[in-house]
Design a protein around this motif. Structure first.
Motif, PDB file in Angstrom:
ATOM      1  N   HIS A   1      36.398 -23.004  20.283  1.00 34.06           N
ATOM      2  CA  HIS A   1      36.088 -21.841  21.115  1.00 34.06           C
ATOM      3  C   HIS A   1      37.299 -20.930  21.267  1.00 34.06           C
ATOM      4  O   HIS A   1      37.168 -19.696  21.249  1.00 34.06           O
ATOM      5  CB  HIS A   1      35.609 -22.314  22.484  1.00 34.06           C
ATOM      6  N   MET A   2      38.473 -21.508  21.397  1.00 44.05           N
ATOM      7  CA  MET A   2      39.690 -20.706  21.546  1.00 44.05           C
ATOM      8  C   MET A   2      39.979 -19.874  20.302  1.00 44.05           C
ATOM      9  O   MET A   2      40.678 -18.864  20.370  1.00 44.05           O
ATOM     10  CB  MET A   2      40.892 -21.616  21.840  1.00 44.05           C
ATOM     11  N   LEU A   3      39.463 -20.305  19.165  1.00 43.19           N
ATOM     12  CA  LEU A   3      39.683 -19.580  17.918  1.00 43.19           C
ATOM     13  C   LEU A   3      38.549 -18.619  17.582  1.00 43.19           C
ATOM     14  O   LEU A   3      38.729 -17.683  16.811  1.00 43.19           O
ATOM     15  CB  LEU A   3      39.855 -20.572  16.761  1.00 43.19           C
ATOM     16  N   SER A   4      37.386 -18.854  18.159  1.00 39.58           N
ATOM     17  CA  SER A   4      36.223 -18.036  17.815  1.00 39.58           C
ATOM     18  C   SER A   4      36.182 -16.727  18.586  1.00 39.58           C
ATOM     19  O   SER A   4      35.466 -15.801  18.206  1.00 39.58           O
ATOM     20  CB  SER A   4      34.927 -18.819  18.068  1.00 39.58           C
ATOM     21  N   GLU A   5      36.946 -16.626  19.674  1.00 39.77           N
ATOM     22  CA  GLU A   5      36.964 -15.398  20.459  1.00 39.77           C
ATOM     23  C   GLU A   5      37.744 -14.307  19.730  1.00 39.77           C
ATOM     24  O   GLU A   5      38.687 -14.580  18.980  1.00 39.77           O
ATOM     25  CB  GLU A   5      37.590 -15.661  21.824  1.00 39.77           C
ATOM     26  N   THR A   6      37.364 -13.042  19.987  1.00 40.87           N
ATOM     27  CA  THR A   6      38.046 -11.911  19.354  1.00 40.87           C
ATOM     28  C   THR A   6      39.519 -11.873  19.720  1.00 40.87           C
ATOM     29  O   THR A   6      40.394 -11.706  18.874  1.00 40.87           O
ATOM     30  CB  THR A   6      37.376 -10.586  19.770  1.00 40.87           C
ATOM     31  N   ASP A   7      39.794 -12.017  21.006  1.00 37.52           N
ATOM     32  CA  ASP A   7      41.186 -12.059  21.477  1.00 37.52           C
ATOM     33  C   ASP A   7      41.536 -13.490  21.864  1.00 37.52           C
ATOM     34  O   ASP A   7      41.827 -13.780  23.021  1.00 37.52           O
ATOM     35  CB  ASP A   7      41.370 -11.110  22.673  1.00 37.52           C
ATOM     36  N   GLY A   8      41.487 -14.378  20.898  1.00 42.74           N
ATOM     37  CA  GLY A   8      41.709 -15.786  21.158  1.00 42.74           C
ATOM     38  C   GLY A   8      43.165 -16.188  21.053  1.00 42.74           C
ATOM     39  O   GLY A   8      44.084 -15.365  21.112  1.00 42.74           O
ATOM     40  N   ILE A   9      43.363 -17.471  20.834  1.00 43.17           N
ATOM     41  CA  ILE A   9      44.716 -18.013  20.840  1.00 43.17           C
ATOM     42  C   ILE A   9      45.552 -17.484  19.673  1.00 43.17           C
ATOM     43  O   ILE A   9      46.776 -17.361  19.792  1.00 43.17           O
ATOM     44  CB  ILE A   9      44.674 -19.563  20.848  1.00 43.17           C
ATOM     45  N   LEU A  10      44.920 -17.120  18.554  1.00 43.25           N
ATOM     46  CA  LEU A  10      45.689 -16.556  17.447  1.00 43.25           C
ATOM     47  C   LEU A  10      46.272 -15.199  17.825  1.00 43.25           C
ATOM     48  O   LEU A  10      47.401 -14.868  17.439  1.00 43.25           O
ATOM     49  CB  LEU A  10      44.814 -16.431  16.201  1.00 43.25           C
ATOM     50  N   SER A  11      45.526 -14.405  18.574  1.00 42.52           N
ATOM     51  CA  SER A  11      46.043 -13.111  19.023  1.00 42.52           C
ATOM     52  C   SER A  11      47.220 -13.295  19.961  1.00 42.52           C
ATOM     53  O   SER A  11      48.217 -12.556  19.894  1.00 42.52           O
ATOM     54  CB  SER A  11      44.940 -12.316  19.723  1.00 42.52           C
ATOM     55  N   GLU A  12      47.123 -14.298  20.827  1.00 42.38           N
ATOM     56  CA  GLU A  12      48.213 -14.563  21.757  1.00 42.38           C
ATOM     57  C   GLU A  12      49.434 -15.099  21.017  1.00 42.38           C
ATOM     58  O   GLU A  12      50.575 -14.752  21.350  1.00 42.38           O
ATOM     59  CB  GLU A  12      47.744 -15.541  22.836  1.00 42.38           C
ATOM     60  N   ALA A  13      49.199 -15.927  19.987  1.00 41.06           N
ATOM     61  CA  ALA A  13      50.315 -16.440  19.180  1.00 41.06           C
ATOM     62  C   ALA A  13      50.984 -15.309  18.409  1.00 41.06           C
ATOM     63  O   ALA A  13      52.214 -15.280  18.259  1.00 41.06           O
ATOM     64  CB  ALA A  13      49.809 -17.512  18.223  1.00 41.06           C
ATOM     65  N   ARG A  14      50.182 -14.375  17.922  1.00 41.32           N
ATOM     66  CA  ARG A  14      50.742 -13.210  17.222  1.00 41.32           C
ATOM     67  C   ARG A  14      51.649 -12.425  18.167  1.00 41.32           C
ATOM     68  O   ARG A  14      52.734 -11.975  17.771  1.00 41.32           O
ATOM     69  CB  ARG A  14      49.604 -12.326  16.717  1.00 41.32           C
ATOM     70  N   TRP A  15      51.199 -12.237  19.402  1.00 46.88           N
ATOM     71  CA  TRP A  15      52.001 -11.502  20.387  1.00 46.88           C
ATOM     72  C   TRP A  15      53.333 -12.202  20.646  1.00 46.88           C
ATOM     73  O   TRP A  15      54.379 -11.564  20.743  1.00 46.88           O
ATOM     74  CB  TRP A  15      51.205 -11.350  21.684  1.00 46.88           C
ATOM     75  N   LEU A  16      53.310 -13.537  20.733  1.00 48.40           N
ATOM     76  CA  LEU A  16      54.547 -14.289  20.940  1.00 48.40           C
ATOM     77  C   LEU A  16      55.520 -14.056  19.783  1.00 48.40           C
ATOM     78  O   LEU A  16      56.723 -13.842  19.996  1.00 48.40           O
ATOM     79  CB  LEU A  16      54.249 -15.780  21.085  1.00 48.40           C
ATOM     80  N   LEU A  17      55.010 -14.100  18.563  1.00 50.57           N
ATOM     81  CA  LEU A  17      55.864 -13.860  17.394  1.00 50.57           C
ATOM     82  C   LEU A  17      56.412 -12.436  17.400  1.00 50.57           C
ATOM     83  O   LEU A  17      57.584 -12.198  17.077  1.00 50.57           O
ATOM     84  CB  LEU A  17      55.076 -14.108  16.111  1.00 50.57           C
ATOM     85  N   ASP A  18      55.569 -11.489  17.789  1.00 51.94           N
ATOM     86  CA  ASP A  18      55.990 -10.089  17.785  1.00 51.94           C
ATOM     87  C   ASP A  18      57.043  -9.793  18.847  1.00 51.94           C
ATOM     88  O   ASP A  18      57.776  -8.798  18.740  1.00 51.94           O
ATOM     89  CB  ASP A  18      54.780  -9.170  17.995  1.00 51.94           C
ATOM     90  N   THR A  19      57.121 -10.651  19.875  1.00 53.93           N
ATOM     91  CA  THR A  19      58.167 -10.469  20.892  1.00 53.93           C
ATOM     92  C   THR A  19      59.491 -11.082  20.452  1.00 53.93           C
ATOM     93  O   THR A  19      60.486 -11.001  21.176  1.00 53.93           O
ATOM     94  CB  THR A  19      57.750 -11.102  22.237  1.00 53.93           C
ATOM     95  N   GLY A  20      59.504 -11.703  19.259  1.00 56.82           N
ATOM     96  CA  GLY A  20      60.737 -12.280  18.733  1.00 56.82           C
ATOM     97  C   GLY A  20      60.885 -13.766  18.952  1.00 56.82           C
ATOM     98  O   GLY A  20      61.915 -14.347  18.594  1.00 56.82           O
ATOM     99  N   LEU A  21      59.862 -14.408  19.520  1.00 54.30           N
ATOM    100  CA  LEU A  21      59.927 -15.852  19.767  1.00 54.30           C
ATOM    101  C   LEU A  21      59.493 -16.620  18.526  1.00 54.30           C
ATOM    102  O   LEU A  21      58.679 -16.145  17.733  1.00 54.30           O
ATOM    103  CB  LEU A  21      59.032 -16.225  20.952  1.00 54.30           C
ATOM    104  N   LEU A  22      60.031 -17.806  18.377  1.00 52.76           N
ATOM    105  CA  LEU A  22      59.663 -18.683  17.278  1.00 52.76           C
ATOM    106  C   LEU A  22      59.007 -19.943  17.830  1.00 52.76           C
ATOM    107  O   LEU A  22      59.280 -20.344  18.967  1.00 52.76           O
ATOM    108  CB  LEU A  22      60.898 -19.063  16.457  1.00 52.76           C
ATOM    109  N   PRO A  23      58.144 -20.577  17.049  1.00 51.12           N
ATOM    110  CA  PRO A  23      57.482 -21.799  17.542  1.00 51.12           C
ATOM    111  C   PRO A  23      58.493 -22.892  17.868  1.00 51.12           C
ATOM    112  O   PRO A  23      59.510 -23.040  17.196  1.00 51.12           O
ATOM    113  CB  PRO A  23      56.573 -22.200  16.375  1.00 51.12           C
ATOM    114  N   ASN A  24      58.213 -23.604  18.966  1.00 45.53           N
ATOM    115  CA  ASN A  24      59.035 -24.740  19.385  1.00 45.53           C
ATOM    116  C   ASN A  24      60.432 -24.337  19.827  1.00 45.53           C
ATOM    117  O   ASN A  24      61.365 -25.134  19.804  1.00 45.53           O
ATOM    118  CB  ASN A  24      59.135 -25.773  18.252  1.00 45.53           C
TER     119      ASN A  24
END
Length: 448
Positions: free
Chosen positions: A286-309
């Motif tokens: 469900h978190m992936l099937s939404e238009t503004d789901g977790i992938l959109s939020e992960a993209r925003w994190l990357l765009d702010t300059g953050l890296l995973p972990n």
């Protein structure tokens, strides 16, 4: 009539020797009753609702707050961050408008948040709610947050600005070069061997460990942890009770009884393990099937300059996996195959199930919680908690059909869990993820 010698875990006040280990009445189990220890002042009540990810604790807390004129204090280490809504299952704006919520959206994801900060914030929020004449309902699944909230935080020295700056300088080169292992060994040699058990790249806690060493000359483990004192107190009492043949003259002298600051009424909401795993897998879909789901939020994190972990927010389950997946897509110019997507989904689901398993293990050892079966009707669970809050006798009855076993009940269940395989409902065939692959091509191809 309830025997006066039976003890209560509601306020974690230790007993004199119990008369009976348990009582059964009208198909209900007497789980806790009033303590034989006299209490000089009636304590204010605080409800705590925890449970593994996907168990439904947020909905339960919301409905309970409506019944009790309560306010919700989040004990979730991800919900504190703005913009991380889907992956943390944050309450909707309408829910938050209907019932006041605290400690949600208080930080930017680039900021770290510690258990000590949570203790201060949550205790202040609790005081504010009580002073307003309402009921504090603390809910979340971050075990260490709740442990400190209930039992208190260690009296660890706070570093001065000078020491904090010096420690930051000491570890700056390691962090700049991304040499985590060398930084850990540096802190180990400084005096904290337990630094090796920190989560990889948890620079905040590594710096905090070195700050404590530089401030006091001792590692964090040298300072008394209130939870350990309460556990020792309870274990000592149980040891005494198990030696019935000993005379009172031979019994060891007991230390003064410690009491908690509030009358904590704690519940752990969970489902049978197979049901829970299925719910978690569906939730990830469900978190992936939404238009503004977790992938959109992960993209925003990357765009702010953050890296995973790289910090608290980017280590969170779901966000770490999504950020890593998007980085791989960016490396390929915004391309992803269905096979790559399904591998990411599988890793996301697996990490979420493993997290739930760790939560179950953690809370299994937290004796102050009463386990409730989330698969039972919500109204029945609400009635049980409502009655427990309104009761003034100190007796807490759990109907047997609401009780949740802490351990696997039989070999069949254990065998079924071992053979568990995810069965997706939405993402089943290759074409089911085509919209997501299109989104990745549109949004990630120009990022390199």
């Amino acid at each position: 009539m309830v025997p006066s010698g039976i003890y209560s875990l509601r306020g974690f006040r230790l007993p004199q020797k119990p008369i009976f280990p348990s009582l059964f009445c009208c198909r209900k189990t007497l789980v806790t009753t009033s303590s034989s220890v006299s209490v000089s002042k009636k304590k204010e009540k605080v409800i705590v609702i925890s449970g593994p990810t996907g168990a439904g604790k947020s909905r339960l807390a919301l409905e309970l707050a409506k019944r009790l004129n309560g306010e919700i204090i989040s004990a979730d280490s991800v919900q504190v961050y703005r913009g991380l809504d889907v992956g943390s299952a944050k309450p909707s704006p309408s829910d938050r408008k209907e019932v006041p919520h605290h400690l949600i959206d208080i930080l930017h994801p680039s900021q770290d948040y510690s258990v000590g900060q949570f203790f201060d914030d949550a205790r202040q929020a609790t005081r504010d709610v009580l002073d307003s004449g309402r009921v504090p309902i603390v809910t979340g699944g971050t075990g260490l947050y709740l442990r400190w909230f209930i039992y208190g935080k260690p009296d660890v020295p706070k570093a001065s600005l000078e020491i904090a700056a010096k420690v930051y300088s000491e570890l700056a080169d390691f962090e700049r070069e991304d040499d985590w292992e060398a930084a850990v060994q540096y802190v180990v040699k400084a005096g904290d061997p337990k630094a090796q058990s920190l989560a990889s790249n948890d620079w905040y806690r590594l710096r905090r460990s070195l700050e404590i060493i530089r401030s006091s000359g001792s590692p964090p483990s040298a300072f008394e942890v209130p939870y350990d004192s309460f556990r020792h107190q309870l274990d000592s009492s149980e040891a005494i009770d198990s030696h019935d043949l000993k005379s009172s003259a031979d019994a060891p002298e007991q230390e003064p009884v410690k009491e908690l600051d509030y009358d904590f009424i704690c519940f752990f909401l969970s489902s049978p393990r197979l049901d829970l795993y299925r719910l978690i897998d569906m939730r990830c879909e469900h978190m992936l099937s939404e238009t503004d789901g977790i992938l959109s939020e992960a993209r925003w994190l990357l765009d702010t300059g953050l890296l995973p972990n790289s910090n608290s927010a980017t280590r969170a389950i779901g966000y770490r996996q999504a950020m890593e997946y998007l980085l791989r897509c960016r490396e390929k110019g915004g391309m992803s195959s269905s096979r790559d997507f399904y591998y990411f989904l599988s890793e996301f689901q697996k990490a979420s199930r493993n997290f739930a398993k760790r939560q179950l293990t953690w809370f299994r050892n937290e004796h102050i919680y009463h386990w409730l079966n989330a698969s039972r009707p919500l109204e029945k669970v609400l009635d049980c908690i409502y009655d427990a809050y309104k009761d003034e006798s100190g007796n807490l009855y759990l109907p047997e059909f609401l009780q949740m076993k802490k351990d696997l009940s039989n070999r069949k269940e254990a065998s079924e869990l071992k053979a568990y395989r995810t069965r997706n409902r939405h993402f089943v065939h290759r074409e089911d993820c085509s919209d997501i692959l299109d989104w990745i091509r549109r949004t990630q191809g120009c990022e390199m």
